[in-house]
Enzyme design. Sequence first.
Site, mmCIF file in Angstrom:
data_model
loop_
_atom_site.group_PDB
_atom_site.id
_atom_site.type_symbol
_atom_site.label_atom_id
_atom_site.label_comp_id
_atom_site.label_asym_id
_atom_site.label_seq_id
_atom_site.Cartn_x
_atom_site.Cartn_y
_atom_site.Cartn_z
ATOM 1 N N SER A 120 0.834 -1.205 0.000
ATOM 2 C CA SER A 120 0.000 0.000 0.000
ATOM 3 C C SER A 120 0.875 1.264 0.000
ATOM 4 O O SER A 120 1.707 1.421 -0.894
ATOM 5 C CB SER A 120 -0.949 -0.071 1.198
ATOM 6 O OG SER A 120 -1.961 0.881 1.092
ATOM 7 N N ASP A 129 -10.119 -3.087 -5.318
ATOM 8 C CA ASP A 129 -9.185 -2.173 -4.668
ATOM 9 C C ASP A 129 -9.101 -0.891 -5.494
ATOM 10 O O ASP A 129 -8.872 -0.961 -6.711
ATOM 11 C CB ASP A 129 -7.803 -2.868 -4.606
ATOM 12 C CG ASP A 129 -6.750 -2.021 -3.918
ATOM 13 O OD1 ASP A 129 -7.048 -0.888 -3.517
ATOM 14 O OD2 ASP A 129 -5.606 -2.510 -3.787
ATOM 15 N N HIS A 158 -8.270 -4.683 -1.025
ATOM 16 C CA HIS A 158 -7.087 -3.983 -0.531
ATOM 17 C C HIS A 158 -6.762 -4.418 0.904
ATOM 18 O O HIS A 158 -7.631 -4.427 1.757
ATOM 19 C CB HIS A 158 -7.289 -2.465 -0.558
ATOM 20 C CG HIS A 158 -6.041 -1.721 -0.256
ATOM 21 N ND1 HIS A 158 -5.055 -1.527 -1.201
ATOM 22 C CD2 HIS A 158 -5.565 -1.168 0.890
ATOM 23 C CE1 HIS A 158 -4.050 -0.873 -0.650
ATOM 24 N NE2 HIS A 158 -4.317 -0.646 0.621
#
Length: 403
Positions: free
Chosen positions: A189, A343, A373
């Site tokens: 991320s 995501d 995600h």
Amino acid sequence: MGAKLLCLCLLPALLAYYIYTPLPAELAEPCTVMLFSAAFRAVGHLAEALDMLGLMHYMEGMRLITVFETVPVMSDENVTVTDTTFSNVPVHLYLPRRAPAGLRRAMVYFHGGGWCLGDAGMKIYDHMSRRISNELDAVVVSVNYRLAPEHRFPIPFEDAFSVTKFFLQSRVLSQYGVDPARVCVAGDSAGGNLAAAVAQQLLEDPEVKAKLKAQVLLYPALQALDLDLPSYRDNDNKPLLPRALMVRFWSEYFTSDPSLREAMASNRHVPAESAHLFQFVNWSHLLPEEMRKAHVYRVPSHGSAALARRFPGLLDPRASPLLVSDARLSRLPLTYILTCEHDVLRDDGVMYARRLRAAGVSVTHDHAPDAFHGALMFLSWPLDLAVGHRLFHRYVQWLDENL
Ligand SMILES: *[C@@H]1O[C@H](CO)[C@@H](O)[C@H](O)[C@H]1NC(C)=O
Ligand SMILES: *[C@@H]1O[C@H](CO)[C@@H](O)[C@H](O)[C@H]1NC(C)=O
């Protein structure tokens, strides 16, 4: 009596309404995901309320999640774990205990959390670092870079960069028995964003002699230019990273001034004079047709030049690694990219994989059609999902074969 009865019926209905998130049929383990997502949303609402009451910044409220998740630094039978600093930045260092068979491989890891949350000492990050160190007989440096909103761009990037540069010195590598030809950067991320930016900027630094063997980008954030990609449209309200939260993370990386957040929310934050940068994130040709689906490309509306001048980080490749030229991309090392279908950041990773390959970089791109995600965060009880184990297993296997 009547009122009590009403409450008795209404409460479960309200609770069910709160927990219920419409989830796509192909998402793995939807009930469990829905519960996690509801808990996460509840913390988000609490943080918003505390922020509105002026009691704490929204991100401090959100950190309640990570504080409860932090475990003490502790060695085990396989791995020695120490809390130290590299170049004045705190890191958790994982060293295998068994006698080395030769020089070891190594990973510099950056945790996720939107540049505002997270810690190398969170149970899940500790778990992953420990397993990678043990299973791959590798040295893992898990970095506690400073976080926004207290420390905004470029500080988190600079911390990530200086730890990596420090570690890559030949005297440091040899102190830990690391093979200089087998070091990678990795992150998930916002940590994937830092890993990608560090890999690019190392190439520009003449003092760095050792070259990275690989970069590993797990559902990374790679650009703040266009926040209306098909993945943002498709996953506006999916677990655990709704679009509004990603917009908040991006804007907090640069400022708490709500004018930037509002401009980003309506995708009007890039001024006309920087419109040429859209070529680097133009999904109408950078996404394969099956990912464009029925979406129609719209050139983003232009934002105010004054706003962009106040927050130059917006257009800086150290924040948006997708903004560098193909010539610069071509010098990057072997790359592993994981993207998840559900995501908002999906298309960032897909476009980077596409551009790197076109520039001649060797890329393994795994796309998980049933994942959301943050799926890798679910590896140990009580946050345990089969999809998390599957993605982690695949990622470690790739490292074992390529690092
Ligand atoms: C130590 O490593 C062995 C072999 O990989 C594994 O079975 C064991 O669970 C590990 N111990 C810990 C505490 O992780
Ligand atoms: C994006 O790419 C399309 C071709 O696929 C092109 O027509 C369009 O002008 C491009 N837009 C920008 C802003 O680069």
